[in-house]
Design a protein around this motif. Structure first.
Motif: not given
Length: 185
Positions: A21, A34, A36, A52, A63, A78-79, A82, A95, A97
């Motif tokens: 990302a 970034h 993952t 990560r 992000v 991010i997860e 999202l 995000a 981070l």
């Protein structure tokens, strides 16, 4: 599908699938990256020492998912972001981070309402308090979106889309419900 990983300078490089990302500033300029690394079947993060990693200038940046106008959501990972974006597809999000980076994320000009998507841990509480305080000091309304479990990704996996969407709808400002929960923009 093949992003290079190595645990330190003395170990061999191994190609692994990864989510990559761009970390951008408010103008959209890329300031960092970034990564993952993922398990080969995509079911979770890779079983490696540091799944990560980020590089670049991250402080204040994020992000981003969607262009922020007067309302947006911010969170740590991010997860998590999202997951919430799946439920509120029209709400711009960012995000940061980490909890430390979330605490100092830059606010776009013209922002009037900020949804803080917090993680359910001590660092998440501290980041929430810091972001909410900073937002209030510049006249931005802050509304906290709190998960039942550790984060909204866990909530989605445990309770399902419909249940978590219903819970989030109750937390949104009334004027934002139809604006951000409709599936088609």
């Amino acid at each position: 599908p093949r992003c290079y990983y190595r645990s330190d300078a003395h170990t061999p490089i191994q190609p692994l699938p990864a989510m990559v990302a761009a970390v951008t500033d408010l103008s959209g300029r890329i300031r960092g990256v970034h990564r993952t690394w993922l398990a080969p079947n995509g079911s979770d993060k890779a079983a490696i020492t540091t799944p990560r990693r980020a590089m670049g200038h991250l402080l204040e940046h994020a992000v981003r998912f969607g262009g922020a106008d007067d309302v947006m959501a911010v969170g740590e990972g991010i997860e998590t972001i999202l997951s919430v974006r799946t439920l509120l597809p029209n709400l711009p999000m960012a995000a940061a981070l980490s909890a430390a980076h979330l605490a100092v994320i830059a606010f776009p000009p013209g922002l009037r309402r900020l949804y803080i998507v917090r993680d359910n841990d001590p660092a998440g509480y501290r980041a929430r308090d810091s972001v909410a305080s900073r937002a209030a000091s510049v006249g931005i309304e802050a509304i906290v979106l709190s998960p039942a479990l550790g984060d909204f990704n866990e909530d989605l996996r445990a309770f399902g889309v419909d249940a978590v969407r219903a819970e989030l709808r109750c937390l949104l400002a009334p004027e934002d419900v139809s604006r951000f929960t409709m599936l088609n923009p």
